[in-house]
Design an enzyme around this catalytic site. Structure first.
Site, PDB file in Angstrom:
ATOM      1  N   GLU A 166       0.854  -1.183   0.000  1.00 12.37           N
ATOM      2  CA  GLU A 166       0.000   0.000   0.000  1.00 12.37           C
ATOM      3  C   GLU A 166       0.894   1.237   0.000  1.00 12.37           C
ATOM      4  OE1 GLU A 166      -3.217   0.417   2.757  1.00 12.37           O
ATOM      5  OE2 GLU A 166      -4.030  -1.566   2.334  1.00 12.37           O
TER       6      GLU A 166
ATOM      7  N   HIS B 215      -4.646   6.631  -0.157  1.00  5.48           N
ATOM      8  CA  HIS B 215      -3.817   5.433  -0.016  1.00  5.48           C
ATOM      9  C   HIS B 215      -4.356   4.380  -0.960  1.00  5.48           C
ATOM     10  CE1 HIS B 215      -7.015   4.046   2.712  1.00  5.48           C
ATOM     11  NE2 HIS B 215      -6.542   2.832   2.568  1.00  5.48           N
TER      12      HIS B 215
ATOM     13  N   HIS C  78      -5.162   0.438  -2.386  1.00  3.86           N
ATOM     14  CA  HIS C  78      -5.556  -0.945  -2.107  1.00  3.86           C
ATOM     15  C   HIS C  78      -5.191  -1.728  -3.372  1.00  3.86           C
ATOM     16  CE1 HIS C  78      -8.944   0.046   1.059  1.00  3.86           C
ATOM     17  NE2 HIS C  78      -7.725   0.249   1.524  1.00  3.86           N
TER      18      HIS C  78
ATOM     19  N   ASP D 239      -9.432   1.423   7.937  1.00  2.44           N
ATOM     20  CA  ASP D 239      -9.326   2.804   7.429  1.00  2.44           C
ATOM     21  C   ASP D 239     -10.295   3.717   8.174  1.00  2.44           C
ATOM     22  OD1 ASP D 239      -7.502   2.014   5.510  1.00  2.44           O
ATOM     23  OD2 ASP D 239      -9.031   1.719   3.967  1.00  2.44           O
TER      24      ASP D 239
HETATM   25 ZN   LIG Z   1      -7.200   1.087   3.258  1.00  2.00          ZN
END
Ligand SMILES: [Zn+2]
Length: 133
Positions: free
Chosen positions: A25, A79, A81, A92
């Protein structure tokens, strides 16, 4: 906030960043004014994980200083995935520490897709992302 506006250039920068770190990530900050992004700031994922991200505190601090000294505001956090899902995960939502748009960049095949969420009281509500020239 009900939407976030990014330029095609910003979206390219985000895709390059998340692609270069995949399958881990990757994360970063979106600085701007009101609902308009003016700068994408990459931040190292200290967790170096394919399942979660923790922003490097030193880089995050430097980014906050840069944002402030340039008269901008923190308006989003993104961010990736790399293996899905498209939406904000339970983690999250639990770890959303700032009242900003949380952008999740997920991958389907070779294409990256971004969706925005506003997290409040343990719930994620979708926010429209608008990509302009
Ligand atoms: Zn996430």
């Amino acid at each position: 906030m009900h939407r976030l506006i990014l330029t095609e250039q910003h979206w390219q920068e985000i895709q390059c960043h998340v692609e270069s770190h995949s399958p881990l990530e990757a994360c970063g900050l979106l600085a701007g004014k009101n609902d308009r992004v003016e700068k994408v700031i990459e931040v190292r994922n200290q967790a170096q994980s394919a399942a979660r991200f923790v922003m490097d505190p030193y880089e995050q601090l430097k980014a906050f200083e840069w944002i402030e000294s340039n008269g901008l505001n923190l308006i989003g956090i993104f961010h990736s995935h790399p293996a899905g899902p498209e939406t904000a995960s339970v983690t999250d939502i639990a770890e959303a520490a700032y009242a900003v748009v949380h952008v999740v960049v997920s991958r389907t095949g070779s294409n990256w897709k971004a969706r925005g969420f506003w997290v409040e009281e343990g719930e994620a509500h979708e926010v429209g992302l608008q990509i302009v020239e």
